[in-house]
Design a protein around this motif. Structure first.
Motif, PDB file in Angstrom:
ATOM      1  N   LYS A  81      28.226 -15.382  -1.949  1.00 52.65           N
ATOM      2  CA  LYS A  81      28.678 -14.533  -0.863  1.00 52.65           C
ATOM      3  C   LYS A  81      27.537 -13.610  -0.434  1.00 52.65           C
ATOM      4  O   LYS A  81      26.659 -13.284  -1.225  1.00 52.65           O
ATOM      5  CB  LYS A  81      29.886 -13.703  -1.296  1.00 52.65           C
ATOM      6  CG  LYS A  81      31.123 -14.536  -1.598  1.00 52.65           C
ATOM      7  CD  LYS A  81      32.284 -13.655  -2.032  1.00 52.65           C
ATOM      8  CE  LYS A  81      33.518 -14.482  -2.320  1.00 52.65           C
ATOM      9  NZ  LYS A  81      34.670 -13.637  -2.755  1.00 52.65           N
ATOM     10  N   TYR A 123      34.927 -11.388   8.840  1.00 52.27           N
ATOM     11  CA  TYR A 123      34.502 -12.349   7.811  1.00 52.27           C
ATOM     12  C   TYR A 123      34.333 -11.651   6.465  1.00 52.27           C
ATOM     13  O   TYR A 123      34.805 -12.134   5.434  1.00 52.27           O
ATOM     14  CB  TYR A 123      33.195 -12.977   8.275  1.00 52.27           C
ATOM     15  CG  TYR A 123      32.588 -14.029   7.378  1.00 52.27           C
ATOM     16  CD1 TYR A 123      33.341 -15.085   6.876  1.00 52.27           C
ATOM     17  CD2 TYR A 123      31.228 -13.977   7.075  1.00 52.27           C
ATOM     18  CE1 TYR A 123      32.753 -16.064   6.078  1.00 52.27           C
ATOM     19  CE2 TYR A 123      30.633 -14.949   6.287  1.00 52.27           C
ATOM     20  CZ  TYR A 123      31.397 -15.983   5.784  1.00 52.27           C
ATOM     21  OH  TYR A 123      30.812 -16.951   5.001  1.00 52.27           O
ATOM     22  N   SER A 126      37.708 -10.392   4.950  1.00 51.52           N
ATOM     23  CA  SER A 126      38.542 -11.474   4.428  1.00 51.52           C
ATOM     24  C   SER A 126      38.019 -12.031   3.109  1.00 51.52           C
ATOM     25  O   SER A 126      38.562 -13.019   2.609  1.00 51.52           O
ATOM     26  CB  SER A 126      38.620 -12.604   5.457  1.00 51.52           C
ATOM     27  OG  SER A 126      37.369 -13.256   5.580  1.00 51.52           O
ATOM     28  N   ASP A 129      36.093 -15.490   3.824  1.00 54.62           N
ATOM     29  CA  ASP A 129      36.872 -16.668   4.210  1.00 54.62           C
ATOM     30  C   ASP A 129      36.506 -17.003   5.651  1.00 54.62           C
ATOM     31  O   ASP A 129      36.612 -16.135   6.532  1.00 54.62           O
ATOM     32  CB  ASP A 129      38.363 -16.351   4.099  1.00 54.62           C
ATOM     33  CG  ASP A 129      39.255 -17.516   4.490  1.00 54.62           C
ATOM     34  OD1 ASP A 129      38.750 -18.528   5.015  1.00 54.62           O
ATOM     35  OD2 ASP A 129      40.478 -17.408   4.292  1.00 54.62           O
ATOM     36  N   GLY A 132      38.378 -15.741   8.619  1.00 52.39           N
ATOM     37  CA  GLY A 132      38.236 -14.340   9.013  1.00 52.39           C
ATOM     38  C   GLY A 132      37.297 -14.124  10.184  1.00 52.39           C
ATOM     39  O   GLY A 132      37.235 -13.021  10.735  1.00 52.39           O
TER      40      GLY A 132
END
Length: 239
Positions: A81, A123, A126, A129, A132
């Motif tokens: 991420k 994004y 979320s 995700d 998002g």
């Protein structure tokens, strides 16, 4: 001061990219890697974060250039991420792009950057995700006017039913939704209208009624469930 920092895959220098800190220029013929130009105070942060992963670096470059679909795919490939440093880098690039657009009175570019900033925020909220990227509902405060139910399908976002508003005609709402996915570089995502209605936001309730002359009536129960996202606790009246 601007300083050039090279990813290990880069073969030659690049000039400063006019729209942000990252140059996404690459050539399959020469094998050039992704190149990045950063402010000097960002150099040490990049060397300890983004440059550790080539896929992560490509993801950041794609986000900054407005190619969100490619950015998400690279981020998924990297299996990491975006961290706070990387998010700040992308947002700093967007702020610079916005300043340039406003100073040049380039309202189209300003719209695109504003959309990208909003999408990136969704994004992150979320939990990164891809769904998002697309806000489920957009209604201005104290709104009175037309709404359109839409599906966004394909590509990294999967399938989403969303609600859009704030235009004189339902067909214009659809056109702006199509521009929305283009502004984000979601090239595999398609937008389909699902019918329209009218909506009025009052102090204690939201009223949904009528239908679109262009596309017919939407499913008001679905529209109401989306309205609840933006106005939790308000009474929703449909007729």
């Amino acid at each position: 001061m601007i300083e050039t920092v090279y990813h290990p895959a880069a073969r030659r220098p690049c000039s400063e990219h006019p729209t942000g800190y990252f140059s996404t220029d690459s050539s399959k013929k020469t094998g050039w890697g992704k190149r990045i130009i950063v402010n000097q105070n960002m150099r040490s942060q990049l060397l300890t974060t983004s440059l550790c992963s080539h896929d992560k670096l490509k993801a950041i470059a794609h986000f900054i250039s407005g190619e969100f679909e490619k950015g998400v795919r690279c981020a998924l490939k990297a299996k990491e991420k975006l961290n706070n440093v990387e998010m700040n880098l992308i947002n700093s690039a967007f702020e610079r792009q916005m300043d340039e657009a406003l100073s040049n009175k380039d309202w189209i570019s300003a719209r695109k950057v504003r959309r990208r900033m909003l999408s990136l925020s969704g994004y992150a909220r979320s939990g990164f995700d891809p769904a998002g990227l697309i806000p489920r509902i957009e209604i201005p405060d104290a709104y009175l006017g037309k709404i359109l139910l839409l599906s966004f399908s394909g590509g990294v976002v999967g399938y989403l039913v969303c609600l859009r508003s704030n235009d004189l005609h339902h067909r214009d709402i659809l056109r702006n939704a199509e521009l929305e996915v283009l502004d984000l570089g979601l090239r595999s995502t398609r937008v389909q209208e699902l019918g329209g209605a009218f909506l009025r936001v009052e102090a204690d309730l939201v009223h949904i009624w009528g239908e679109s002359q262009d596309f017919g009536a939407c499913d008001k129960m679905i529209a109401a469930s989306l309205v609840e996202i933006q106005y939790p606790g308000k009474r929703i009246v449909m007729d």
